[in-house]
Write an enzyme that holds these catalytic residues in place. Structure first.
Site, short mmCIF file in Angstrom:
data_model
loop_
_atom_site.label_atom_id
_atom_site.label_comp_id
_atom_site.label_asym_id
_atom_site.label_seq_id
_atom_site.Cartn_x
_atom_site.Cartn_y
_atom_site.Cartn_z
N GLN A 28 -8.19 5.45 -1.31
CA GLN A 28 -7.39 5.96 -2.35
C GLN A 28 -7.88 5.99 -3.68
OE1 GLN A 28 -3.08 4.12 -1.06
NE2 GLN A 28 -4.80 2.50 -0.76
N ASN A 29 -8.77 5.61 -4.09
CA ASN A 29 -9.32 5.50 -5.27
C ASN A 29 -10.07 6.61 -5.97
OD1 ASN A 29 -8.85 2.89 -5.13
ND2 ASN A 29 -10.87 1.93 -4.88
N HIS A 78 -7.10 10.86 -2.43
CA HIS A 78 -6.33 11.02 -3.73
C HIS A 78 -7.12 11.65 -4.61
CE1 HIS A 78 -3.27 7.70 -2.56
NE2 HIS A 78 -2.95 8.71 -1.94
C1 BV8 Z 1 3.22 13.05 -0.87
C2 BV8 Z 1 -3.89 9.61 -7.72
C3 BV8 Z 1 4.12 14.77 0.39
C4 BV8 Z 1 -3.75 9.76 -9.23
C5 BV8 Z 1 -1.93 8.24 -6.60
C6 BV8 Z 1 6.91 8.62 2.40
C7 BV8 Z 1 6.02 9.76 3.09
C8 BV8 Z 1 5.66 10.39 2.14
C9 BV8 Z 1 5.65 10.40 0.63
C10 BV8 Z 1 6.34 9.31 0.00
C11 BV8 Z 1 7.04 8.45 0.98
N1 BV8 Z 1 7.65 7.62 0.32
C12 BV8 Z 1 7.55 7.89 -1.23
C13 BV8 Z 1 6.61 8.93 -1.09
C14 BV8 Z 1 6.35 9.49 -2.63
C15 BV8 Z 1 4.99 8.95 -2.77
C16 BV8 Z 1 4.88 7.46 -2.77
O1 BV8 Z 1 4.20 7.17 -1.72
N2 BV8 Z 1 5.49 6.73 -3.72
C17 BV8 Z 1 5.48 5.40 -3.53
C18 BV8 Z 1 4.84 4.84 -5.08
C19 BV8 Z 1 6.70 4.81 -3.04
N3 BV8 Z 1 3.66 9.66 -2.38
C20 BV8 Z 1 3.43 10.99 -2.85
O2 BV8 Z 1 4.09 11.47 -3.75
C21 BV8 Z 1 2.17 11.44 -2.36
N4 BV8 Z 1 2.22 12.87 -1.96
O3 BV8 Z 1 3.80 12.46 -0.52
O4 BV8 Z 1 3.26 14.42 -0.65
C22 BV8 Z 1 5.27 15.61 -0.21
C23 BV8 Z 1 5.10 16.74 -1.18
C24 BV8 Z 1 6.05 17.44 -1.59
C25 BV8 Z 1 7.35 16.75 -1.64
C26 BV8 Z 1 7.47 15.59 -0.70
C27 BV8 Z 1 6.49 14.84 -0.09
C28 BV8 Z 1 1.16 11.40 -3.04
C29 BV8 Z 1 0.71 10.08 -3.67
C30 BV8 Z 1 -0.71 9.96 -4.12
C31 BV8 Z 1 -0.60 9.74 -5.60
N5 BV8 Z 1 -1.60 9.64 -6.23
N6 BV8 Z 1 -3.11 8.37 -7.52
C32 BV8 Z 1 -4.25 8.87 -10.23
O5 BV8 Z 1 -4.80 7.77 -9.83
O6 BV8 Z 1 -3.75 8.92 -11.39
S1 BV8 Z 1 -1.39 7.10 -6.27
C33 BV8 Z 1 -2.10 5.53 -6.79
O7 BV8 Z 1 -1.68 4.31 -6.02
C34 BV8 Z 1 -3.79 5.34 -6.51
O8 BV8 Z 1 -4.08 6.59 -5.94
C35 BV8 Z 1 -4.02 4.23 -5.83
O9 BV8 Z 1 -5.04 4.21 -5.13
C36 BV8 Z 1 -2.82 4.29 -4.93
C37 BV8 Z 1 -2.37 3.10 -4.20
O10 BV8 Z 1 -2.38 1.87 -5.05
P1 BV8 Z 1 -3.54 0.91 -4.61
O11 BV8 Z 1 -4.60 1.39 -4.48
O12 BV8 Z 1 -2.83 0.12 -3.47
O13 BV8 Z 1 -3.36 -0.05 -5.95
P2 BV8 Z 1 -2.41 -1.12 -6.34
O14 BV8 Z 1 -2.55 -1.51 -7.75
O15 BV8 Z 1 -0.95 -0.74 -5.90
O16 BV8 Z 1 -2.88 -2.52 -5.56
C38 BV8 Z 1 -3.92 -3.19 -5.63
C39 BV8 Z 1 -4.03 -4.22 -4.52
O17 BV8 Z 1 -5.46 -5.01 -4.72
C40 BV8 Z 1 -3.07 -5.30 -4.71
O18 BV8 Z 1 -2.62 -5.62 -3.52
C41 BV8 Z 1 -3.78 -6.56 -5.27
O19 BV8 Z 1 -3.12 -7.76 -4.79
C42 BV8 Z 1 -5.07 -6.12 -4.72
N7 BV8 Z 1 -6.55 -6.80 -5.43
C43 BV8 Z 1 -6.51 -6.92 -6.84
N8 BV8 Z 1 -7.69 -7.49 -7.00
C44 BV8 Z 1 -8.35 -7.59 -5.82
C45 BV8 Z 1 -7.49 -7.39 -4.86
N9 BV8 Z 1 -7.63 -7.34 -3.56
C46 BV8 Z 1 -9.09 -7.86 -3.44
N10 BV8 Z 1 -9.94 -8.27 -4.19
C47 BV8 Z 1 -9.58 -8.07 -5.64
N11 BV8 Z 1 -10.39 -8.50 -6.53
#
Ligand code: BV8
Ligand code: ZN
Length: 247
Positions: A99-100, A117
């Protein structure tokens, strides 16, 4: 670190590995995650920046935000977690489904990568879809304009409400379903449809191994959860694989 025997047995017999990764795997490279305590989303709301309307309303602000993130990415290096995933290619057919957008898996040497993404190094014109590398863009202040048609140039990343690139999503989903072990490393698994991938892999019979510093929405789904930093855990998994695959 002692791994569960069931996991070691899987690691010995496995042929195909998938690493489904999120921002956490790049945290040890110094790139802030999205939802952690110092996460980028805490300062800025995704709706303000990582979506198309925000870009069209205020292209300079969104462009500058990505330029800021690119500067951070350019100053960072892949960490031992990225390198260990590339190192496992010596013993397995490894596919990265990330996803990165930071390009660190490619810089670490991984060969097969699906970028769900997009990639912060790539840009395209919103009007004529002409692609531009950063080097092609003059260093003007604010959002650049297309040389062909004058349209706004945007980062080639998937914003909220945008569809994921079909071939990346299908490729990532198929690889995960066909994997013997699907590692889920450094993701909170809250962003869809990407987060469906490990769940569908489990339904297809893959052994799900979560690597995270804390429990997530996926922990109940995982066959095995290893709590710790990915930059420390994955190199240990590579060491085990070297022992298992040479015995
Ligand atoms: C879409 C790019 C269709 C830009 C990003 C159900 C079905 C479909 C869609 C949805 C749905 N429900 C909601 C939605 C809408 C939405 C969504 O999912 N919202 C969420 C927030 C609820 N999804 C969308 O909009 C997607 N598109 O559905 O299109 C559509 C089209 C039209 C109309 C309707 C539907 C598009 C989603 C992509 C968005 N783009 N990024 C940018 O980066 O600027 S999202 C962003 O979040 C990044 O890509 C990132 O990778 C992604 C996920 O986050 P994580 O990578 O998990 O990062 P996070 O910080 O959350 O977590 C880090 C983890 O690492 C933690 O657990 C932490 O504990 C751990 N960690 C930390 N340090 C360490 C570690 N683990 C190990 N070692 C360490 N050292
Ligand atoms: Zn154009």
């Amino acid at each position: 670190m002692i791994f569960k025997q069931e996991f070691l047995d899987k690691l010995k017999s496995a042929k195909r590995l998938v690493f489904f990764t999120g921002a956490g795997i790049s945290a040890e490279s110094g790139i802030a995650t999205f939802r952690g305590k110092d996460g980028i989303w805490n300062k800025m709301k995704p709706e303000e920046l990582a979506n198309f309307n925000a870009f069209m309303q205020n292209p300079d602000l969104v462009w500058e935000w990505y330029q800021h993130r690119r500067e951070i990415v350019h100053k960072t290096e892949p960490n031992p977690g990225h390198f260990a995933i590339a190192g496992l290619e010596k013993y397995y057919d490894v596919t990265v489904v990330t996803q990165n957008i930071d390009n660190l898996h490619r810089r670490a040497g991984s060969k097969k990568i699906y970028e769900l993404h997009g990639n912060i190094e790539r840009n395209f014109c919103v009007e004529c879809k002409q692609y531009y590398d950063l080097s092609d863009l003059d260093k003007t202040e604010g959002v650049p304009h297309c040389k062909k048609c004058g349209g706004l140039i945007r980062p080639d990343v998937v914003w909220f409400g945008e569809f994921l690139p079909q071939e990346e999503l299908n490729g990532g989903e198929t690889s995960a379903k066909q994997s013997d072990i699907c590692f889920v490393a450094g993701t909170s698994a809250v962003v869809y449809p990407a987060a469906y991938i490990p769940m569908n892999a489990k339904r297809a019979g893959s052994y799900i191994v979560e690597i995270n510093i804390e429990p997530t929405d996926l922990t109940n789904y995982a066959d095995y959860s290893i709590f710790g930093k990915s930059g420390e855990i994955i190199p240990l998994i590579l060491k085990e694989a070297e022992k298992l695959k040479s015995s």
